[in-house]
Scaffold this motif. Structure first.
Motif, mmCIF file in Angstrom:
data_model
loop_
_atom_site.group_PDB
_atom_site.id
_atom_site.type_symbol
_atom_site.label_atom_id
_atom_site.label_comp_id
_atom_site.label_asym_id
_atom_site.label_seq_id
_atom_site.Cartn_x
_atom_site.Cartn_y
_atom_site.Cartn_z
ATOM 1 N N SER A 1 0.875 -1.254 0.041
ATOM 2 C CA SER A 1 0.118 0.121 -0.120
ATOM 3 C C SER A 1 0.770 1.205 -0.043
ATOM 4 O O SER A 1 0.540 2.293 -0.449
ATOM 5 C CB SER A 1 -0.939 -0.018 1.397
ATOM 6 O OG SER A 1 -1.819 -1.175 1.239
ATOM 7 N N LEU A 2 1.923 1.199 0.679
ATOM 8 C CA LEU A 2 3.055 2.608 0.594
ATOM 9 C C LEU A 2 3.631 2.627 -0.514
ATOM 10 O O LEU A 2 3.741 3.876 -0.852
ATOM 11 C CB LEU A 2 4.047 2.104 1.724
ATOM 12 C CG LEU A 2 3.592 2.052 3.291
ATOM 13 C CD1 LEU A 2 4.549 1.592 4.068
ATOM 14 C CD2 LEU A 2 3.161 3.696 3.715
ATOM 15 N N ASP A 3 3.670 1.522 -1.152
ATOM 16 C CA ASP A 3 4.518 1.617 -2.581
ATOM 17 C C ASP A 3 3.546 1.963 -3.802
ATOM 18 O O ASP A 3 3.920 2.213 -5.002
ATOM 19 C CB ASP A 3 5.011 0.423 -2.920
ATOM 20 C CG ASP A 3 6.516 0.549 -3.021
ATOM 21 O OD1 ASP A 3 7.167 1.770 -3.070
ATOM 22 O OD2 ASP A 3 7.429 -0.450 -3.524
ATOM 23 N N LEU A 4 2.178 2.236 -3.737
ATOM 24 C CA LEU A 4 1.183 2.352 -4.596
ATOM 25 C C LEU A 4 1.836 3.953 -5.136
ATOM 26 O O LEU A 4 2.283 4.524 -4.069
ATOM 27 C CB LEU A 4 -0.235 2.475 -4.141
ATOM 28 C CG LEU A 4 -0.741 1.188 -4.084
ATOM 29 C CD1 LEU A 4 -1.993 1.306 -3.086
ATOM 30 C CD2 LEU A 4 -0.924 0.365 -5.190
ATOM 31 N N PRO A 5 1.436 4.347 -6.244
ATOM 32 C CA PRO A 5 1.411 5.547 -6.748
ATOM 33 C C PRO A 5 0.542 6.678 -6.040
ATOM 34 O O PRO A 5 -0.368 6.208 -5.336
ATOM 35 C CB PRO A 5 1.122 5.715 -8.418
ATOM 36 C CG PRO A 5 0.422 4.384 -8.317
ATOM 37 C CD PRO A 5 0.698 3.279 -7.338
ATOM 38 N N GLU A 6 0.818 7.935 -5.966
ATOM 39 C CA GLU A 6 0.104 8.848 -5.352
ATOM 40 C C GLU A 6 -1.097 8.892 -6.016
ATOM 41 O O GLU A 6 -1.193 8.998 -7.328
ATOM 42 C CB GLU A 6 0.770 10.249 -5.149
ATOM 43 C CG GLU A 6 1.957 10.154 -4.193
ATOM 44 C CD GLU A 6 2.877 11.380 -4.374
ATOM 45 O OE1 GLU A 6 2.393 12.456 -4.896
ATOM 46 O OE2 GLU A 6 4.022 11.116 -3.966
ATOM 47 N N GLU B 1 -1.467 9.730 1.134
ATOM 48 C CA GLU B 1 -1.038 10.326 -0.223
ATOM 49 C C GLU B 1 -1.490 9.158 -1.304
ATOM 50 O O GLU B 1 -1.836 9.575 -2.397
ATOM 51 C CB GLU B 1 0.279 10.237 -0.384
ATOM 52 C CG GLU B 1 0.978 11.687 -0.041
ATOM 53 C CD GLU B 1 2.518 11.634 -0.076
ATOM 54 O OE1 GLU B 1 2.928 12.744 0.379
ATOM 55 O OE2 GLU B 1 3.201 10.904 -0.150
ATOM 56 N N THR B 2 -1.552 7.981 -1.049
ATOM 57 C CA THR B 2 -1.663 6.821 -1.929
ATOM 58 C C THR B 2 -3.079 6.674 -2.431
ATOM 59 O O THR B 2 -3.559 5.826 -3.177
ATOM 60 C CB THR B 2 -0.835 5.746 -1.883
ATOM 61 O OG1 THR B 2 -1.408 5.066 -0.599
ATOM 62 C CG2 THR B 2 0.518 5.762 -1.555
#
Lengths: 168, 351
Positions: free
Chosen positions: B167-172, B234-235
């Motif tokens: 989830s943290l690595d998803l794009p904004e 943010e994501t």
């Protein structure tokens, strides 16, 4: 022996003597204090082998007024409440010394009607300002203060069943 | 919104029902009373089909994937589902969730079951309503390459860690889709930590202050934890009113007490915007901030659930007010400290 500080009544059931220490009005009373310039605790209680100084603060009184509460929490916040509580002990100690009534170890117990979780911080604030400021002093033969601790009504009653306190 | 969590013969629970409020729910209780288990069970059962990686809604696929989900979330001995069945229980294990819109899901199994039975859809078909689980440890310091390793090797991290890394690595999300209050929260976090975490994909994270860029590892752990929340906003992994329940296990761990006030302020605001939050905590300071900052006039709602042991069973006491909880392990600790000092310095005086 029952003593009252406004709405809070204590019963020191096993006390040898218990007095309202800050008696400032009745000049004829045995316990008349008479030195307005000195800070003073509310009660002095003499037990068989110990003395306790008791100070009461009642911000949890349902009748407490907003200005009073703001003042109390302001002083709690800026540390001046702890300083005042230390001065009360100090100057009461000197007064009792001058009366030649300090032969036993003294404990300083405060009753402050607020959440128990906040009491430890206030205890630490008071102890930190009390000589010998948390340091060992090899030359001292006596403790200036023995147990110095703040309670609320519940924790007081839980720890001292022989000295119950209640709101009257 | 989850209305009710019900656990029967699941792990250490005999029979437990927890009614959640739509805003802030705080689970307290001593170690070993199952706070994390409760959070994970609700998280697992409220998963979307995408989260359990089920390509179709075929019953067999859902059952297999949900079984895998629970095994990866709870890491039972020998990866056996049956080990999650309460020891000695005769009846089936059940994990049941009821939602405020009337939907529900019930997972069931026994100690020799190979897979769970699934009744009801719950959130399976609600792709946008995915729940989020924040584990106790922050992950920014080790997320580079973590997801790849997690998939290839048998790591001793439960799946909440993989989920959060993904989830943290998803794009904004697009700036115009970022909710005003989410942006406010992100700015507030960046302001307090004195910079911004930058995510390059593949788990690479750095920390950028006004003049410099550092490895995320040199930043205080508490800041990394706050940074995770900022990034999830943010994501769009957390989108109040849209995304599912946010579960957060011990938000206070590694957090400087001063950060707690900010965090509580943010969580309250997100709950006002429609995010349901379930937290497990041991920390009085954290609770007290909720007590002080929650505002009835803004419609804030904070519900406390105290888990405790009674006669070998885990029970729950529910309260809208922290002070009215009788089974309060946090408060008992303060009382124990008071007693210990009296005993040490005054012995039996007054007793």
């Amino acid at each position: 022996m029952k003593l009252k500080e406004r709405d809070l009544e204590f019963n020191f059931s096993n006390a040898v003597d218990a007095i309202v220490f800050d008696q400032m009005k009745d000049k004829t009373a045995d316990n008349y204090h008479g030195v307005a310039e000195m800070h003073r605790v509310d009660f002095v209680v003499e037990l068989e082998e110990d003395i306790i100084f008791v100070e009461v603060k009642d911000p949890g009184n349902p009748k407490a007024r907003l200005e009073g509460l703001q003042k109390f929490y302001g002083e709690l916040d800026d540390g001046s409440l702890a300083e005042t509580l230390v001065s009360k002990y100090f100057e009461s100690f000197i007064y009792r010394w001058a009366e030649d009534k300090l032969e036993k170890p003294v404990h300083y117990l405060s009753l402050v009607t607020m959440d128990e979780e906040l009491l430890g911080n206030l205890t630490d604030g008071i102890v930190g300002k009390m000589p010998p400021m948390n340091k060992p002093v090899p030359r001292w033969k006596k403790q200036f203060v023995n147990n110095c601790q703040v309670f609320n009504i519940d924790s007081w009653n839980e720890n001292f069943p022989k000295w119950p306190v209640r709101r009257v | 919104m989850i209305d009710k969590i019900s656990l029967e013969n699941f792990t250490l629970f005999h029979d437990l029902e927890v009614d959640l409020c739509p805003k802030i729910n705080i689970i307290i209780g001593e170690n070993g009373t199952g706070k994390t288990q409760l959070l994970k069970a609700a998280y697992g059962a409220s998963s979307t089909r995408q989260q359990i990686d089920a390509r179709s809604n075929d019953e067999g696929v859902i059952r297999a994937k949900m079984t895998e989900r629970f095994i990866k979330l709870f890491l039972p001995l020998d990866d056996k589902l049956g080990k999650l069945h309460r020891n000695g229980a005769e009846a089936n294990s059940k994990v049941f969730l009821n939602y405020s819109d009337g939907k529900s899901i019930e997972l069931g199994f026994h100690n020799n079951s190979q897979s769970v039975t699934v009744k009801g859809d719950g959130q399976l078909e609600e792709a946008l309503a995915a729940p989020m689980y924040m584990p106790t440890k922050e992950v920014l310091s080790f997320m580079k390459g973590f997801s790849g390793l997690y998939q290839r090797f048998d790591l001793s991290f439960d799946q909440t860690y993989q989920d959060i890394c993904l989830s943290l690595d998803l794009p904004e999300i697009r700036a115009d889709e970022l909710q005003e209050k989410a942006k406010w929260a992100i700015d507030k976090i960046n302001d307090v930590v004195g910079g911004k975490f930058v995510f390059y994909g593949g788990g690479k994270v750095t920390f950028k202050s006004q003049n410099n860029e550092y490895s995320a590892n040199v930043v205080a752990e508490g800041f990394r934890k706050a940074g995770m929340l900022g990034r999830l906003l943010e994501t769009g992994a957390i989108q109040p009113g849209i995304s599912g329940t946010l579960f957060w296990d011990e938000p206070e761990s590694n957090l400087n007490p001063k950060l707690m006030e900010m965090l509580v302020e943010i969580l309250l605001e997100l709950s006002r915007q429609g995010l349901q939050i379930v937290l497990a905590t041991h920390d009085y300071v954290f609770l007290k901030w909720f007590d002080l900052l929650a505002d009835d006039k803004k419609g804030d709602e904070v519900r406390f659930q105290a888990l405790y042991r009674d006669d070998g069973k885990i029970k729950v006491e529910q309260a809208e007010d922290y002070k009215s909880i009788s089974e309060n392990a946090i408060s008992d600790t303060y009382s124990d400290l008071t007693k210990a000092q009296v005993m040490r310095n005054m012995g039996g005086l007054g007793k």
